[in-house]
Design an enzyme around this catalytic site. Structure first.
Site, short mmCIF file in Angstrom:
data_model
loop_
_atom_site.label_atom_id
_atom_site.label_comp_id
_atom_site.label_asym_id
_atom_site.label_seq_id
_atom_site.Cartn_x
_atom_site.Cartn_y
_atom_site.Cartn_z
N SER A 158 -3.05 -1.93 1.43
CA SER A 158 -3.87 -2.67 0.58
C SER A 158 -3.27 -2.96 -0.49
CB SER A 158 -5.02 -2.00 0.61
OG SER A 158 -4.94 -0.69 -0.13
N LYS B 116 -5.85 2.08 -5.81
CA LYS B 116 -6.41 0.73 -6.27
C LYS B 116 -6.14 0.38 -7.86
CE LYS B 116 -8.11 -0.36 -2.08
NZ LYS B 116 -7.32 0.53 -1.43
#
Length: 208
Positions: free
Chosen positions: A125, A162
């Site tokens: 990701s 993230k």
């Protein structure tokens, strides 16, 4: 480094406990009283032995002049290493001992700010900024982070890496891969905690 004797371990554990409880190390007299030594001089001899084994530093001229060099005196082979975190159990602190797979023999000061632990990356990701599946992410343990920084966040019981964005009661955790949608966290109904700030990536396994 030679292992600590049982008595030296008791002294070291007492020093750690006092610092945790009061923010200050104990005096020699306090060590003697707590552990049943006949005098403060006996405590001083144990402190000198710990200093020779490089688990504490004695600061001359200060009654509480003791500084811990190792957080776990029994982990001698880990003294120069950064803990590598593997799978994190739900509800457990990320640096709990059972999460530590091993230690990397790398100077934490090579990262700015310094790395407190390494986290093994799972998934792609964040691949567009060079954080790849299987990489070791160097993390500085802090909750003082800004929007736009890459963080290690715990959402309910899941830990993720993230880019952070906050808008009122909403938090958005953005991937760096267009195939992944942002994670949306509503703080009115969900739990979120910041475990640390990403400060670097290790891809080579030659430092283990």
């Amino acid at each position: 480094m030679k292992p600590l004797t049982a008595r030296q371990q008791e002294v070291f554990d007492l020093i750690k406990a006092k610092i945790d409880d009061t923010g200050m190390p104990p005096t020699r007299a306090e060590i003697a009283r707590e552990l049943g030594f006949r005098s403060a001089n006996a405590a001083e001899e144990h402190l000198k032995a710990l200093a020779r084994k490089q688990v504490i530093e004695i600061i001359p001229g200060a009654s509480r002049g003791i500084r811990i060099l190792l957080q776990d005196a029994d982990d001698h082979d880990e003294e120069l290493g950064v803990p590598l975190i593997g799978q994190v159990a739900a509800g457990e602190p990320i640096l709990a001992q059972e999460h530590v797979e091993s230690h990397y023999k790398v100077d934490p000061g090579m990262f700015k700010p310094q790395a407190d632990f390494l986290l093994r990356v799972n998934g792609e990701s964040m691949k567009d900024i060079g954080i790849m599946d299987g990489d070791l992410l160097a993390v500085h343990k802090t909750q003082d982070v800004r929007d736009g920084q890459v963080v290690v966040a715990r959402v309910d019981d899941d830990v993720t890496v993230k880019r952070l964005e906050r808008k009122g009661s909403m938090v958005f955790l953005h991937a760096e891969n267009e195939e992944f949608s942002p994670i949306e966290v509503d703080l009115t109904s969900q739990s979120l905690s910041i475990e640390g700030l990403a400060v670097g990536v290790i891809r080579s396994t030659t430092w283990m």
